[in-house]
Every structure is written in structure tokens, then in C-alpha cells.
Design a protein around this motif. Structure first.
Motif, PDB file in Angstrom:
ATOM      1  N   LEU A  96     -18.272 -18.104 -84.499  1.00  0.00           N
ATOM      2  CA  LEU A  96     -18.811 -16.653 -83.890  1.00  0.00           C
ATOM      3  C   LEU A  96     -17.801 -15.785 -82.975  1.00  0.00           C
ATOM      4  O   LEU A  96     -17.842 -14.789 -82.676  1.00  0.00           O
ATOM      5  CB  LEU A  96     -20.157 -16.726 -83.236  1.00  0.00           C
ATOM      6  CG  LEU A  96     -21.421 -16.713 -84.508  1.00  0.00           C
ATOM      7  CD1 LEU A  96     -22.910 -16.898 -83.682  1.00  0.00           C
ATOM      8  CD2 LEU A  96     -21.340 -15.496 -85.230  1.00  0.00           C
ATOM      9  N   ASN A  97     -16.858 -16.616 -82.605  1.00  0.00           N
ATOM     10  CA  ASN A  97     -15.864 -16.081 -81.670  1.00  0.00           C
ATOM     11  C   ASN A  97     -16.432 -15.342 -80.608  1.00  0.00           C
ATOM     12  O   ASN A  97     -15.902 -14.259 -80.012  1.00  0.00           O
ATOM     13  CB  ASN A  97     -14.855 -15.464 -82.419  1.00  0.00           C
ATOM     14  CG  ASN A  97     -13.909 -16.197 -83.280  1.00  0.00           C
ATOM     15  OD1 ASN A  97     -14.187 -17.423 -83.547  1.00  0.00           O
ATOM     16  ND2 ASN A  97     -13.383 -15.558 -84.425  1.00  0.00           N
ATOM     17  N   HIS A  98     -17.458 -15.794 -79.872  1.00  0.00           N
ATOM     18  CA  HIS A  98     -17.729 -15.131 -78.510  1.00  0.00           C
ATOM     19  C   HIS A  98     -18.129 -16.327 -77.720  1.00  0.00           C
ATOM     20  O   HIS A  98     -19.370 -16.584 -77.323  1.00  0.00           O
ATOM     21  CB  HIS A  98     -18.964 -14.271 -78.859  1.00  0.00           C
ATOM     22  CG  HIS A  98     -19.456 -13.500 -77.390  1.00  0.00           C
ATOM     23  ND1 HIS A  98     -18.831 -12.405 -76.989  1.00  0.00           N
ATOM     24  CD2 HIS A  98     -20.484 -13.826 -76.953  1.00  0.00           C
ATOM     25  CE1 HIS A  98     -19.311 -11.731 -75.924  1.00  0.00           C
ATOM     26  NE2 HIS A  98     -20.569 -12.772 -75.675  1.00  0.00           N
ATOM     27  N   SER A  99     -17.049 -16.776 -77.120  1.00  0.00           N
ATOM     28  CA  SER A  99     -17.169 -17.941 -75.915  1.00  0.00           C
ATOM     29  C   SER A  99     -16.230 -17.781 -75.034  1.00  0.00           C
ATOM     30  O   SER A  99     -15.332 -17.107 -75.217  1.00  0.00           O
ATOM     31  CB  SER A  99     -17.237 -19.287 -76.737  1.00  0.00           C
ATOM     32  OG  SER A  99     -18.054 -19.361 -77.955  1.00  0.00           O
ATOM     33  N   CYS A 100     -16.424 -18.563 -74.063  1.00  0.00           N
ATOM     34  CA  CYS A 100     -15.352 -18.239 -72.887  1.00  0.00           C
ATOM     35  C   CYS A 100     -15.063 -19.530 -72.211  1.00  0.00           C
ATOM     36  O   CYS A 100     -15.924 -20.854 -72.329  1.00  0.00           O
ATOM     37  CB  CYS A 100     -15.793 -17.135 -71.892  1.00  0.00           C
ATOM     38  SG  CYS A 100     -17.191 -17.708 -71.048  1.00  0.00           S
ATOM     39  N   ILE A 101     -14.264 -19.771 -71.176  1.00  0.00           N
ATOM     40  CA  ILE A 101     -14.099 -20.989 -70.443  1.00  0.00           C
ATOM     41  C   ILE A 101     -14.162 -20.515 -68.688  1.00  0.00           C
ATOM     42  O   ILE A 101     -13.661 -19.379 -68.493  1.00  0.00           O
ATOM     43  CB  ILE A 101     -12.477 -21.259 -70.311  1.00  0.00           C
ATOM     44  CG1 ILE A 101     -12.321 -21.895 -71.737  1.00  0.00           C
ATOM     45  CG2 ILE A 101     -12.397 -22.377 -69.307  1.00  0.00           C
ATOM     46  CD1 ILE A 101     -10.787 -22.500 -71.838  1.00  0.00           C
ATOM     47  N   SER A 102     -15.164 -20.864 -67.953  1.00  0.00           N
ATOM     48  CA  SER A 102     -15.538 -20.408 -66.930  1.00  0.00           C
ATOM     49  C   SER A 102     -15.243 -21.539 -65.830  1.00  0.00           C
ATOM     50  O   SER A 102     -15.627 -22.495 -65.781  1.00  0.00           O
ATOM     51  CB  SER A 102     -17.124 -20.096 -66.839  1.00  0.00           C
ATOM     52  OG  SER A 102     -17.647 -19.777 -65.566  1.00  0.00           O
ATOM     53  N   VAL A 103     -14.537 -21.031 -64.885  1.00  0.00           N
ATOM     54  CA  VAL A 103     -14.091 -21.935 -63.701  1.00  0.00           C
ATOM     55  C   VAL A 103     -14.357 -21.098 -62.291  1.00  0.00           C
ATOM     56  O   VAL A 103     -13.858 -20.072 -62.161  1.00  0.00           O
ATOM     57  CB  VAL A 103     -12.583 -22.321 -63.738  1.00  0.00           C
ATOM     58  CG1 VAL A 103     -12.455 -23.210 -62.393  1.00  0.00           C
ATOM     59  CG2 VAL A 103     -12.571 -23.230 -64.941  1.00  0.00           C
ATOM     60  N   ALA A 104     -15.186 -21.514 -61.323  1.00  0.00           N
ATOM     61  CA  ALA A 104     -15.442 -21.015 -59.924  1.00  0.00           C
ATOM     62  C   ALA A 104     -14.591 -22.182 -59.041  1.00  0.00           C
ATOM     63  O   ALA A 104     -14.843 -23.591 -59.227  1.00  0.00           O
ATOM     64  CB  ALA A 104     -16.761 -20.722 -59.848  1.00  0.00           C
ATOM     65  N   TYR A 105     -14.066 -21.697 -57.907  1.00  0.00           N
ATOM     66  CA  TYR A 105     -13.680 -22.427 -56.816  1.00  0.00           C
ATOM     67  C   TYR A 105     -14.525 -22.250 -55.612  1.00  0.00           C
ATOM     68  O   TYR A 105     -14.750 -20.958 -55.104  1.00  0.00           O
ATOM     69  CB  TYR A 105     -12.150 -22.061 -56.498  1.00  0.00           C
ATOM     70  CG  TYR A 105     -11.957 -22.955 -55.064  1.00  0.00           C
ATOM     71  CD1 TYR A 105     -11.912 -22.137 -54.049  1.00  0.00           C
ATOM     72  CD2 TYR A 105     -11.731 -24.268 -54.892  1.00  0.00           C
ATOM     73  CE1 TYR A 105     -11.441 -22.497 -52.870  1.00  0.00           C
ATOM     74  CE2 TYR A 105     -11.285 -24.895 -53.998  1.00  0.00           C
ATOM     75  CZ  TYR A 105     -11.306 -24.169 -52.607  1.00  0.00           C
ATOM     76  OH  TYR A 105     -10.873 -24.623 -51.709  1.00  0.00           O
ATOM     77  N   ALA A 106     -15.192 -23.247 -55.151  1.00  0.00           N
ATOM     78  CA  ALA A 106     -16.137 -22.976 -54.027  1.00  0.00           C
ATOM     79  C   ALA A 106     -15.727 -23.948 -53.026  1.00  0.00           C
ATOM     80  O   ALA A 106     -15.012 -25.151 -52.790  1.00  0.00           O
ATOM     81  CB  ALA A 106     -17.593 -23.469 -54.379  1.00  0.00           C
ATOM     82  N   SER A 107     -15.965 -23.533 -51.601  1.00  0.00           N
ATOM     83  CA  SER A 107     -15.675 -24.488 -50.337  1.00  0.00           C
ATOM     84  C   SER A 107     -16.801 -24.442 -49.495  1.00  0.00           C
ATOM     85  O   SER A 107     -17.355 -23.486 -49.232  1.00  0.00           O
ATOM     86  CB  SER A 107     -14.336 -24.000 -49.793  1.00  0.00           C
ATOM     87  OG  SER A 107     -14.112 -24.814 -48.655  1.00  0.00           O
ATOM     88  N   LYS A 108     -17.204 -25.448 -49.291  1.00  0.00           N
ATOM     89  CA  LYS A 108     -18.478 -25.825 -48.424  1.00  0.00           C
ATOM     90  C   LYS A 108     -19.787 -25.022 -48.749  1.00  0.00           C
ATOM     91  O   LYS A 108     -20.305 -24.053 -47.971  1.00  0.00           O
ATOM     92  CB  LYS A 108     -18.039 -25.550 -46.785  1.00  0.00           C
ATOM     93  CG  LYS A 108     -17.049 -26.578 -46.384  1.00  0.00           C
ATOM     94  CD  LYS A 108     -16.595 -26.259 -44.971  1.00  0.00           C
ATOM     95  CE  LYS A 108     -15.507 -27.319 -44.831  1.00  0.00           C
ATOM     96  NZ  LYS A 108     -14.740 -26.679 -43.552  1.00  0.00           N
ATOM     97  N   GLY A 109     -19.716 -24.863 -50.015  1.00  0.00           N
ATOM     98  CA  GLY A 109     -21.209 -23.940 -50.659  1.00  0.00           C
ATOM     99  C   GLY A 109     -20.885 -22.495 -50.847  1.00  0.00           C
ATOM    100  O   GLY A 109     -22.017 -21.795 -51.282  1.00  0.00           O
TER     101      GLY A 109
END
Ligand code: LIP
Length: 259
Positions: A96-109
């Protein structure tokens, strides 16, 4: 702040490299995680492992909280990446060509940098805390005109059958109060669509942290808020919980209609 912008750019490059696996995918094999609706493909694992490799090269010893392979480290780690390797796996598996890659960077919450990449549209949504939100380098902002003049994006919580009646009751209320609803199948892209002003609100009765962590920062930097059904802020916790993503005025409309 300079280091965060540099890290965010590194995340973008890692996502673009991993996205080639999605674009070149063939002979996709879907396996069931809990049932026929909760699927995983070989590409989810391949993308996740490539991202972990690249991000560990950038920050050796970093922690990871990911959707696949039970890689769920401490959410309060000093250096943590929250990864959904393919958000919208059902869409991906069905072409269906509606997807993604999701990355978040967090530090101490606290989430400090984020990138969500839709390779089919070549759209990179990105943010650094305090640095604004961007789509392909151009600033984005929520459209907080209220539910009555909004498209609403919804998720159907397909993994929790016992919640379907409640879920669809709320979706019907949102349909009645807005211009129309859309169910697109990627929570991360739904969050980013609200951040970009393409829709006024995204709602889902249950969602996982990896689905929305990056989108939360992008939305916040675009002037929006991420909360639970009861109006409390969406926090970094491992349990699946409700999410409402929108501008502040639209949040008030939401709370009124669900009472
Ligand atoms: C999906 C979400 C979607 C939700 C699904 C699933 P996945 O993420 O993006 O909005 O309704 O239950 O959580 O599993 O494709 O990464």
C-alpha cells in the motif's frame, strides 16, 4: 544544540539507508506476532538491525527501545533510541506504499531529536527539541482551527478486540464533529500529518511508544500536544495507552465531544 542537530542529521542518513531495504523489498514473508492482524515481516527485523548497527556506531553503548526482537532497554537511559523500523507494517506487506521508519533519540526520559521518513513520498519529518519541526527542511506547524474544520486521522486499535466497541464509538463521535475521518495505518505518519497541518487531530485508543515517540517531538515542535484520552500528557512508558495528537484548541474540542 549543535550536537543534537548533527545527531538528528545522522539519524536521517541511517533512515535513508535502511529505507532502501523497504523500496527494494520482494518476496515479503508475513508472520503473525499475536494474531492475523499483528504481523511482522523479515524486513522489519532487517531494518531494525541496520538502524541499531548504524546508531551504535554513532553512540557506542547506546540503549534501544524497539518494536521487534524484544529489544526494550531502560527508557531512562542516558542515550536511548526508540525505534519503529517499519511503522505501517500491514500497509508495507500489502504494497500500500504508506509506511515509514521512525526513530527518536532520548536522554534520561526526555526526547531530544526525532526523524520520521516516508520513503514512498521521499518525505523526511524531523525535529530537535527547541529547534522547530521540519518537512524536507521546510518549517511545519499544526492547523489548530478546531475539530469542525479538520480532517481527523484515526487508528482502529486492531490488536485489542475487546476495545473495538469503545474505539468505534469514539471514531463515530469524531466523524460527526469533524469534516471527515481517515484511517491510514501508520501512527507515526499520522502524528507528522497533524504536525504539518494536513489534519487537525490523530486519535487511537491504544498505541505503543515506538509508534509515536518521534512523532511526539515533531508535533510538539510544530505547536501541538500529545495526550491521553483523559487529557494527561503522553509520557515515555512501555505500556500501550491511548493517544490524542492535535493543537491546543482542538484538544479542548476533543475533550468536549468525548465527555
Ligand atoms: C501500527 C500503527 C497503527 C496501529 C496498528 C499498529 P505497526 O504500527 O502505526 O496506527 O493502528 O495497530 O500499531 O505495527 O505497523 O508498526
Amino acid at each position: 544544540m549543535k550536537e543534537l542537530f548533527e545527531l538528528e542529521n545522522y539519524i536521517e542518513n541511517a533512515e535513508r539507508e535502511a529505507a532502501l531495504l523497504m523500496l527494494e523489498a520482494h518476496d515479503i514473508i508475513s508472520g503473525n506476532k499475536t494474531d492475523a492482524r499483528n504481523i511482522v515481516t523479515q524486513y522489519d527485523g532487517m531494518v531494525q538491525e541496520l538502524l541499531i548497527k548504524r546508531l551504535s556506531e554513532k553512540i557506542p553503548g547506546a540503549s534501544f527501545f524497539c518494536e521487534e526482537n524484544n529489544r526494550q532497554d531502560d527508557l531512562n537511559a542516558e542515550h536511548l533510541f526508540i525505534i519503529d523500523p517499519i511503522d505501517g507494517t500491514m500497509n508495507f506487506a500489502r504494497g500500500l506504499n504508506h509506511s515509514c521508519i521512525s526513530v527518536a533519540y532520548a536522554s534520561k526520559g526526555e526526547i531530544l531529536a526525532a526523524a520520521v521518513y516516508n520513503p514512498y513520498m521521499d518525505e523526511m519529518f524531523a525535529a530537535v527539541r527547541g529547534g522547530g519541526a521540519y518537512l524536507n527542511g521546510r518549517p511545519i506547524h499544526v492547523d489548530d482551527a478546531g475539530l469542525g474544520s479538520s480532517l481527523v486521522l484515526v487508528g482502529t486499535t486492531p490488536y485489542e478486540l475487546d476495545l473495538q466497541d469503545e474505539s468505534f464509538k469514539i471514531i463515530r463521535k469524531l466523524f460527526d464533529a469533524s469534516l471527515d475521518i481517515r484511517r491510514q495505518g501508520s501512527a507515526a505518519l499520522d502524528m507528522c500529518s497533524v504536525a504539518a497541518g494536513r489534519a487537525g487531530l490523530y486519535f487511537e485508543l491504544r498505541i505503543s511508544l515506538w509508534d509515536v515517540a518521534a512523532g511526539m517531538l515533531i508535533l510538539s515542535e510544530a505547536g501541538g500536544i500529545s495526550m491521553h484520552m483523559d487529557g494527561t500528557p503522553f509520557e515515555l512508558r512501555p505500556e500501550r495507552r491511548s493517544i490524542v495528537a492535535c493543537g491546543k484548541n482542538t484538544a479542548a474540542d476533543f475533550m468536549t465531544i468525548i465527555r
